[in-house]
Design an enzyme around this catalytic site. Structure first.
Site: not given
Ligand code: PGA
Length: 243
Positions: A67, A136, A138, A143
């Protein structure tokens, strides 16, 4: 899924680097899927050490990063391309033309994203994908959401991720709100996957994979349970809620 629990971060880094090194030695033209963030830095240090000791040769290795922030180019110290140059590429003999990090400033992002997945396919697919994991759940910048992108896409970062990642920036306002990220399908196409996690702050995320009974788009990392060759390497703190 294979689980390796190590004593500490140094041991995670050494074990991960040894696994990658064996694969590079077995296939000098290997396609590596690389990650940024604090987690893989130790692994990259070990790989650099092995290169400097003459054990590893990266001259035929090809790489694809997961990314990049939208709007940042490689001269921007906050960009992931800059991070990769600093933490790995500038210290090994990988050829520039064999390095791929998504371009955060591509003109036509939709076309660019499709081309990125095509380029991975043309390279023969990713042999080993290194992943960190967000608090979280991810992976890359995929996400938690009601649905997940399959291919490389422009994605919105959650408030949680923006706050967590602000530690790399001067202030939270400087963190880009969007990124270009491989999709869950791009990642699951990798032939093997190495997920690394250390520290207590990752314990919930790790537990949500290890104890997972139903995969959920709200825990993107849970999709890794569909993959036939995943190795999770954690330290005792990241494993502390799963014992
Ligand atoms: P970290 O990030 O390695 O900096 O903890 C991991 C991630 O958010 O995927």
């Amino acid at each position: 899924m294979k689980l390796i629990v190590e004593k500490n971060y140094e041991n995670i880094s050494r074990t991960a680097a040894n696994i990658i090194a064996d694969k590079v030695l077995a296939k000098p033209g290997i396609v590596l899927g690389l990650a940024t963030g604090s987690t893989p830095i130790g692994t990259y240090k070990e790989l650099i050490k092995m290169y400097k000791e003459g054990i590893l040769d990266f001259s035929e290795v090809r790489s694809f990063n997961l990314d990049e922030y939208v709007g940042l180019d490689e001269n921007n110290p906050y960009s992931y391309r800059y991070f990769m140059n600093e933490n790995l590429f500038d210290h090994i003999n990988i050829k520039k033309e064999n390095i791929h990090v998504p371009d955060g400033k591509a003109e036509n992002m939709d076309e660019y994203c499709k081309d990125y997945d095509r380029l991975i396919e043309k390279a023969g697919g990713i042999d080993v994908q290194i992943l960190g994991i967000g608090e979280n759940g991810h992976i890359a910048f995929i996400e938690p959401d009601t649905s997940l992108p399959i291919g490389t896409s422009v994605v919105e970062l959650t408030e949680d991720t923006i706050v967590v990642n602000s530690r790399f920036f001067n202030s939270v306002d400087e963190v880009p709100r969007t990124a270009v990220s491989m999709g869950i399908g791009s990642i699951l196409k990798a032939k093997s996957i190495l997920l690394l996690a250390n520290g207590r702050r990752k314990a919930d995320a790790i537990n949500s994979i290890l104890e997972c009974e139903r995969i959920s788009t709200e825990i993107p990392a849970s999709f890794l349970l569909l993959h036939p060759d995943v190795t999770i390497i954690v330290d005792e703190e990241a494993y502390s809620k799963s014992k």
